[in-house]
Design a protein around this motif. Structure first.
Motif, PDB file in Angstrom:
ATOM      1  N   ILE A  73     -17.490  -3.642   0.906  1.00  0.00           N
ATOM      2  CA  ILE A  73     -16.833  -2.840   2.077  1.00  0.00           C
ATOM      3  C   ILE A  73     -15.208  -1.933   1.807  1.00  0.00           C
ATOM      4  CG2 ILE A  73     -13.837  -3.404   3.626  1.00  0.00           C
ATOM      5  CD1 ILE A  73     -16.942  -4.806   4.947  1.00  0.00           C
ATOM      6  N   ARG A  74     -14.624  -2.097  -0.079  1.00  0.00           N
ATOM      7  CA  ARG A  74     -14.177  -0.783  -0.225  1.00  0.00           C
ATOM      8  C   ARG A  74     -14.923   0.101  -1.018  1.00  0.00           C
ATOM      9  NH1 ARG A  74     -11.447  -5.896  -2.183  1.00  0.00           N
ATOM     10  NH2 ARG A  74     -12.596  -5.842  -3.456  1.00  0.00           N
ATOM     11  N   GLY A  75     -17.001   0.063  -0.874  1.00  0.00           N
ATOM     12  CA  GLY A  75     -16.856   0.751  -1.173  1.00  0.00           C
ATOM     13  C   GLY A  75     -16.891   1.339  -2.475  1.00  0.00           C
ATOM     14  N   GLU A  76     -17.399   0.228  -3.522  1.00  0.00           N
ATOM     15  CA  GLU A  76     -17.409  -0.685  -4.322  1.00  0.00           C
ATOM     16  C   GLU A  76     -19.066  -0.502  -5.512  1.00  0.00           C
ATOM     17  OE1 GLU A  76     -12.403  -1.417  -4.672  1.00  0.00           O
ATOM     18  OE2 GLU A  76     -13.939  -2.551  -5.526  1.00  0.00           O
ATOM     19  N   THR A  90     -22.631  -2.584   7.257  1.00  0.00           N
ATOM     20  CA  THR A  90     -22.290  -1.523   8.817  1.00  0.00           C
ATOM     21  C   THR A  90     -20.454  -2.418   9.114  1.00  0.00           C
ATOM     22  OG1 THR A  90     -24.595  -2.465   9.487  1.00  0.00           O
ATOM     23  CG2 THR A  90     -23.113  -2.243  11.219  1.00  0.00           C
ATOM     24  N   LEU A  91     -19.907  -3.373   8.241  1.00  0.00           N
ATOM     25  CA  LEU A  91     -18.676  -2.905   9.006  1.00  0.00           C
ATOM     26  C   LEU A  91     -17.987  -1.773   8.874  1.00  0.00           C
ATOM     27  CD1 LEU A  91     -16.149  -3.566  10.776  1.00  0.00           C
ATOM     28  CD2 LEU A  91     -16.079  -5.410   9.103  1.00  0.00           C
ATOM     29  N   ARG A  92     -17.767  -1.549   7.029  1.00  0.00           N
ATOM     30  CA  ARG A  92     -17.296  -0.465   6.467  1.00  0.00           C
ATOM     31  C   ARG A  92     -17.672   0.531   7.146  1.00  0.00           C
ATOM     32  NH1 ARG A  92     -15.654   1.921   2.212  1.00  0.00           N
ATOM     33  NH2 ARG A  92     -16.525   3.638   1.781  1.00  0.00           N
ATOM     34  N   ARG A  99     -10.920   4.452  11.394  1.00  0.00           N
ATOM     35  CA  ARG A  99      -9.294   4.712  10.505  1.00  0.00           C
ATOM     36  C   ARG A  99      -9.108   3.023  10.694  1.00  0.00           C
ATOM     37  NH1 ARG A  99      -7.801  10.686  11.557  1.00  0.00           N
ATOM     38  NH2 ARG A  99     -10.024  11.106  11.046  1.00  0.00           N
ATOM     39  N   VAL A 100      -9.708   1.858  11.187  1.00  0.00           N
ATOM     40  CA  VAL A 100      -9.066   0.930  10.912  1.00  0.00           C
ATOM     41  C   VAL A 100      -9.041   0.914   9.584  1.00  0.00           C
ATOM     42  CG1 VAL A 100      -9.323  -1.545  11.717  1.00  0.00           C
ATOM     43  CG2 VAL A 100      -9.717  -0.085  13.287  1.00  0.00           C
ATOM     44  N   PRO A 101      -7.697  -0.300   9.051  1.00  0.00           N
ATOM     45  CA  PRO A 101      -7.841  -0.260   7.448  1.00  0.00           C
ATOM     46  C   PRO A 101      -8.486  -1.336   7.186  1.00  0.00           C
ATOM     47  CG  PRO A 101      -5.863  -0.428   8.364  1.00  0.00           C
ATOM     48  CD  PRO A 101      -6.584  -0.593   9.587  1.00  0.00           C
ATOM     49  N   LEU A 102      -9.059  -1.303   6.066  1.00  0.00           N
ATOM     50  CA  LEU A 102     -10.592  -2.434   5.220  1.00  0.00           C
ATOM     51  C   LEU A 102      -9.670  -3.541   5.001  1.00  0.00           C
ATOM     52  CD1 LEU A 102     -11.657   0.380   2.480  1.00  0.00           C
ATOM     53  CD2 LEU A 102     -12.387   0.484   5.197  1.00  0.00           C
ATOM     54  N   ALA A 135      -6.715 -15.869  10.685  1.00  0.00           N
ATOM     55  CA  ALA A 135      -6.901 -15.554  11.797  1.00  0.00           C
ATOM     56  C   ALA A 135      -6.734 -14.570  11.510  1.00  0.00           C
ATOM     57  CB  ALA A 135      -6.498 -16.385  11.966  1.00  0.00           C
ATOM     58  N   ASN A 136      -5.170 -13.747  10.992  1.00  0.00           N
ATOM     59  CA  ASN A 136      -4.318 -12.878  11.534  1.00  0.00           C
ATOM     60  C   ASN A 136      -5.106 -11.755  11.540  1.00  0.00           C
ATOM     61  OD1 ASN A 136      -2.711 -14.602  11.838  1.00  0.00           O
ATOM     62  ND2 ASN A 136      -1.011 -13.672  10.539  1.00  0.00           N
ATOM     63  N   PRO A 137      -5.609 -11.408  10.548  1.00  0.00           N
ATOM     64  CA  PRO A 137      -6.584  -9.909  10.447  1.00  0.00           C
ATOM     65  C   PRO A 137      -7.597  -9.450  11.682  1.00  0.00           C
ATOM     66  CG  PRO A 137      -6.504 -11.082   8.626  1.00  0.00           C
ATOM     67  CD  PRO A 137      -6.049 -12.269   9.892  1.00  0.00           C
TER      68      PRO A 137
END
Length: 285
Positions: A73-76, A90-92, A99-102, A135-137
């Motif tokens: 996800i972080r591209g690492e 795909t999600l990344r 521009r939704v925060p990772l 859940a909150n994310p």
């Protein structure tokens, strides 16, 4: 480089889909333009849930694979050409595009890493801490996706945490039987003279019912906070989606007061959904 010791050789993707969820997942209320982003998020969440619930993986293997998903996800890190790992790729792409925060994805991973090593809870605060990541994310993702303001996040957190606790009550028996996992605060059970294993009985003991009601009291407090959410959401379709879920959360909490989730799984009915949709109509304007 893809490390086989991290990813293993087996795709853990299950056959579960959106139809298996209790609440709308990218429902028709979400605009058609936004649904692909929501489905990408859901598919990722479903896979990391499958990873931590996989009986063939050790706790260390689960955490290694979950951390690797976060690195993708972080591209690492690169992901192998396999369905489960590719959900992170795909999600990344969707997160970068919108521009939704990772962190709306990587925070979920923190919850599943907790599940990999923790199977009992002591306090309500511990449970809320788990909900903070599990859940909150999801609410943050949907609200950020629709460009909503910061003031929507607190009532969204209340709603998502309420839904998570309701899900724990619904699945108390299956969670213990299949995963040896119990989210009911252990001291609360002891105070009522019941054991964790009592959730495996054919029906709830009176003491267990009192523990459920005590949790539902806390859920009612969260649901009261969540009622503010639809009034704060600017996007009309997202506002309707939020209103429907708020109504369903209230309805499920009410049903769990009067039905026994140990005897039968309590879940929203079609009628509940229609009533929630009718209630949400006030937010069309």
């Amino acid at each position: 480089m893809n490390d086989a010791s991290v990813w293993g050789v087996k795709d853990v993707t299950s056959a579960k889909g959106a139809a298996d969820e209790n609440f709308p997942v990218g429902s028709f209320l979400i605009s058609r333009r936004m649904r692909p982003h929501v489905h990408a998020y859901y598919n990722f969440a479903r896979v990391i849930d499958d990873m931590v619930d996989n009986a063939d993986l050790t706790s260390a293997q689960k955490i290694a694979r979950l951390r690797a998903m976060g690195e993708v996800i972080r591209g690492e890190r690169e992901a192998p050409q396999r369905a489960d790992a590719q959900t992170a790729v795909t999600l990344r792409r969707h997160l970068l595009e919108t521009r939704v925060p990772l962190e709306t994805a990587t925070d979920l991973i923190e919850a599943f890493c907790i599940d990999a090593v923790k199977n009992r809870y002591e306090t309500w605060e511990e449970l809320l801490h788990y909900c903070r990541y599990s859940a909150n994310p999801v609410g943050h993702f949907l609200l950020r996706l629709h460009g909503e303001d910061e003031d929507t996040l607190a009532p969204s957190d209340a709603l998502c945490s309420a839904l998570q606790v309701l899900n724990h009550l619904q699945d108390a028996a299956s969670d213990l039987k299949v995963l040896d996992r119990c989210y009911l605060p252990q001291p609360w059970l002891a105070e009522e003279g019941v054991r964790t294993e009592d959730v495996l009985l054919v029906r709830s003991k009176p003491g267990l019912k009192r523990v459920f009601d005590r949790l539902l009291d806390r859920v009612d407090e969260l649901n009261a906070q969540a009622r503010r959410l639809p009034d704060l959401v600017r996007d009309r379709r997202m506002r309707l989606e939020a209103a429907v879920i708020v109504a369903l959360s209230h309805r499920l909490a009410e049903r769990l007061r009067h039905e026994d989730p140990i005897a039968d799984r309590v879940k929203p009915t079609r009628g509940d959904g229609l009533r929630a949709l009718a209630w949400s109509a006030r937010y069309i304007v």
